[in-house]
Design a protein around this motif. Structure first.
Motif, PDB file in Angstrom:
ATOM      1  N   GLN A  17       0.883  -0.804  -0.047  1.00 15.51           N
ATOM      2  CA  GLN A  17      -0.262   0.155  -0.530  1.00 15.51           C
ATOM      3  C   GLN A  17       0.546   1.156  -0.143  1.00 15.51           C
ATOM      4  OE1 GLN A  17      -0.661  -2.475   2.360  1.00 15.51           O
ATOM      5  NE2 GLN A  17      -2.205  -2.976   0.721  1.00 15.51           N
ATOM      6  N   ILE A  18       0.977   2.001  -0.565  1.00 16.91           N
ATOM      7  CA  ILE A  18       1.559   3.206  -0.758  1.00 16.91           C
ATOM      8  C   ILE A  18       0.784   4.132  -0.774  1.00 16.91           C
ATOM      9  CG2 ILE A  18       2.167   4.752  -2.230  1.00 16.91           C
ATOM     10  CD1 ILE A  18       3.471   2.187  -4.397  1.00 16.91           C
ATOM     11  N   GLU A  19       0.736   5.526  -0.111  1.00 15.57           N
ATOM     12  CA  GLU A  19       0.491   6.818   0.475  1.00 15.57           C
ATOM     13  C   GLU A  19       1.175   7.947   0.981  1.00 15.57           C
ATOM     14  OE1 GLU A  19      -3.663   7.970   3.448  1.00 15.57           O
ATOM     15  OE2 GLU A  19      -3.184   5.874   3.453  1.00 15.57           O
ATOM     16  N   TRP A  20       0.913   9.071   0.545  1.00 14.99           N
ATOM     17  CA  TRP A  20       1.987  10.678   0.541  1.00 14.99           C
ATOM     18  C   TRP A  20       1.182  11.340   1.536  1.00 14.99           C
ATOM     19  CZ3 TRP A  20       6.442  12.123  -1.752  1.00 14.99           C
ATOM     20  CH2 TRP A  20       6.466  10.899  -2.708  1.00 14.99           C
ATOM     21  N   ASN A  21       1.722  12.185   2.647  1.00 16.00           N
ATOM     22  CA  ASN A  21       0.979  12.479   2.773  1.00 16.00           C
ATOM     23  C   ASN A  21       1.889  14.057   3.540  1.00 16.00           C
ATOM     24  OD1 ASN A  21       1.911  12.689   6.249  1.00 16.00           O
ATOM     25  ND2 ASN A  21       2.122  10.710   5.572  1.00 16.00           N
ATOM     26  N   ARG A  60       5.861  13.516   2.649  1.00 15.86           N
ATOM     27  CA  ARG A  60       6.045  12.100   2.872  1.00 15.86           C
ATOM     28  C   ARG A  60       4.968  10.668   1.933  1.00 15.86           C
ATOM     29  NH1 ARG A  60       4.240  14.111   7.616  1.00 15.86           N
ATOM     30  NH2 ARG A  60       6.525  14.814   7.364  1.00 15.86           N
ATOM     31  N   VAL A  61       6.190   9.676   1.662  1.00 17.07           N
ATOM     32  CA  VAL A  61       5.046   8.438   0.971  1.00 17.07           C
ATOM     33  C   VAL A  61       5.953   7.719   1.997  1.00 17.07           C
ATOM     34  CG1 VAL A  61       6.930   8.087  -0.656  1.00 17.07           C
ATOM     35  CG2 VAL A  61       5.470   6.758  -1.297  1.00 17.07           C
ATOM     36  N   VAL A  62       4.589   6.865   2.242  1.00 17.66           N
ATOM     37  CA  VAL A  62       4.460   5.684   3.058  1.00 17.66           C
ATOM     38  C   VAL A  62       4.735   4.530   2.443  1.00 17.66           C
ATOM     39  CG1 VAL A  62       4.028   4.947   5.105  1.00 17.66           C
ATOM     40  CG2 VAL A  62       4.293   7.280   4.769  1.00 17.66           C
ATOM     41  N   LEU A  63       5.229   3.207   2.429  1.00 15.38           N
ATOM     42  CA  LEU A  63       4.929   1.523   1.721  1.00 15.38           C
ATOM     43  C   LEU A  63       4.834   0.925   3.143  1.00 15.38           C
ATOM     44  CD1 LEU A  63       5.028   0.916  -1.152  1.00 15.38           C
ATOM     45  CD2 LEU A  63       7.876  -0.026  -0.237  1.00 15.38           C
ATOM     46  N   THR A  64       3.924   0.489   2.884  1.00 22.23           N
ATOM     47  CA  THR A  64       3.390  -0.371   4.087  1.00 22.23           C
ATOM     48  C   THR A  64       3.041  -1.777   3.171  1.00 22.23           C
ATOM     49  OG1 THR A  64       1.176  -0.264   3.752  1.00 22.23           O
ATOM     50  CG2 THR A  64       2.001   1.191   5.674  1.00 22.23           C
ATOM     51  N   GLU A  65       3.289  -2.849   3.949  1.00 18.36           N
ATOM     52  CA  GLU A  65       2.616  -4.611   4.125  1.00 18.36           C
ATOM     53  C   GLU A  65       2.394  -4.787   4.790  1.00 18.36           C
ATOM     54  OE1 GLU A  65       5.307  -8.113   1.206  1.00 18.36           O
ATOM     55  OE2 GLU A  65       6.178  -6.696   2.680  1.00 18.36           O
ATOM     56  N   ARG A  66       1.540  -5.512   4.992  1.00 22.86           N
ATOM     57  CA  ARG A  66       0.539  -6.399   5.881  1.00 22.86           C
ATOM     58  C   ARG A  66       0.196  -5.359   6.993  1.00 22.86           C
ATOM     59  NH1 ARG A  66       4.248 -10.105   5.065  1.00 22.86           N
ATOM     60  NH2 ARG A  66       2.975 -11.721   3.755  1.00 22.86           N
ATOM     61  N   GLY A  67      -0.003  -4.094   6.929  1.00 24.61           N
ATOM     62  CA  GLY A  67      -0.279  -3.261   8.161  1.00 24.61           C
ATOM     63  C   GLY A  67       1.200  -2.363   8.638  1.00 24.61           C
ATOM     64  N   SER A  68       2.236  -2.857   8.344  1.00 28.19           N
ATOM     65  CA  SER A  68       3.459  -2.171   8.414  1.00 28.19           C
ATOM     66  C   SER A  68       4.400  -1.304   7.714  1.00 28.19           C
ATOM     67  CB  SER A  68       4.705  -3.179   9.178  1.00 28.19           C
ATOM     68  OG  SER A  68       3.671  -4.018  10.317  1.00 28.19           O
TER      69      SER A  68
END
Length: 364
Positions: A17-21, A60-68
């Motif tokens: 999952q990729i999201e910017w904030n 910032r871009v945050v890359l998560t996998e299985r919620g982490s």
């Protein structure tokens, strides 16, 4: 700021999952940065907040996998007139466990973000241990920054292993540095931890040192340090040390204790009482303080191995390990600019004539 929509990427049997904030404080991200083995405060949202006070837009871009969180990057952008923006990543991107697939997905997303936000150029100073990511960036078309258009960045640093006993750390110093420390400790110089009320004293010492070196203070305003203190001090992530002679400040340093690292960032010295060895005493007392506080690495921050004199020569006297860093990479967003680099423009921008011209223009 324009953000690509939050998305899910399925690749090689994995789901990201990729999201910017643009959160002013992103605790989950800061905890992720803090947990990295080469954790650096300049990737925290708190640092982004301070940079925002001097005109940078921070995302910032945050890359998560299985919620982490497993990877990400904090990107600073600044307008270049009306033609676009240039982007800067300091000691990032961050990729947990040097995960090559996460790195690949992250780099593609950063490129997408740059296009969406009319960025012309990205410069990324990589984390200390990001050698594998450096190889990936090269494979993705990132290049070493041309000298004429890149701000200075770190190629190497000096690190002392604080797990060693004090006696061993002293023994591994140059004999001259060890002698100067012992000499200075007999002459009544004291080193104290300062607070926010002492930042103006630190600023004046830094400004005085810069004047002797014929440079300008960077950052250029004492207000930056007050903003920094307000953000970092509640977390214990900033320290101010002041060396005094008969109660009068002589030298000072600002340092960042962060993760397992203790990094010295800015210094100041009035130029007085050189015979008392105030700088040698100040650095030695910081080393002792960091060791007592349980930090593992004391980082002198930045060596100029091409010209090992002045500050670099001073630092090398303390022993420790010279650590070569992966350095910086850049990306030109325009396909035409990238083609021009491949056809030889990069060699022109690395020429001494272009570098001199760029420095002259910057001086104006």
């Amino acid at each position: 700021m324009q953000f690509p929509n939050p998305k899910t990427v399925l690749t090689a049997g994995r789901t990201f999952q990729i999201e910017w904030n643009e959160f002013a404080e992103d605790r989950a991200w800061d905890d992720f940065v803090l947990a990295q083995p080469d954790a650096h405060h300049e990737q925290t949202s708190l640092w982004g907040g301070v940079r925002a006070t001097i005109g940078w837009a921070v995302s910032r871009v945050v890359l998560t996998e299985r919620g982490s969180i497993i990877a990400g990057a904090q990107v600073q952008l600044q307008s270049v007139g009306r033609i676009g923006r240039w982007a800067y990543i300091t000691f990032g991107p961050c990729v947990a466990g040097d995960d090559p697939l996460a790195g690949q997905v992250l780099l593609a997303e950063i490129k997408n973000f740059l296009r969406c936000n009319r960025a012309l150029y990205l410069l990324a100073q990589l984390p200390y241990e990001a050698h594998r990511l450096a190889e990936q960036m090269s494979a993705h078309g990132f290049i070493r920054p041309p000298k004429a258009i890149a701000p200075s960045y770190m190629h190497a640093t000096l690190v002392i292993d604080l797990a060693k006993p004090e006696e061993t750390i002293l023994a591994e110093m140059r004999a001259s540095t060890r002698h100067q420390i012992r000499q200075g400790m007999k002459r009544g110089l004291t080193v104290e931890l300062g607070g926010e009320a002492d930042l103006d004293v630190f600023w004046e010492l830094m400004r005085t040192l810069c004047a002797r070196r014929h440079t300008t203070p960077n950052p250029s305003s004492p207000e930056f340090f007050h903003q920094l203190w307000k953000q970092f001090s509640p977390h214990g992530w900033v320290n101010l040390f002041i060396a005094k002679h008969e109660g009068k400040p002589v030298a000072a340093t600002l340092a960042f204790p962060f993760g397992s690292w203790f990094r010295v960032w800015k210094i100041g010295w009035s130029g007085e009482h050189a015979d008392l060895r105030p700088n040698q005493i100040l650095w030695w007392e910081m080393i002792r303080h960091a060791r007592r506080q349980g930090f593992r690495h004391f980082d002198f921050v930045n060596l100029n191995l091409a010209q090992p004199d002045g500050p670099t020569e001073f630092k090398l006297g303390f022993g420790g390990e010279v650590k070569k860093l992966p350095g910086a990479y850049c990306h030109f967003v325009s396909p035409l600019a990238r083609a021009a680099m491949r056809l030889g423009l990069v060699h022109l921008l690395n020429s001494e004539a272009c570098v001199r011209l760029a420095r002259k223009a910057a001086g104006r």
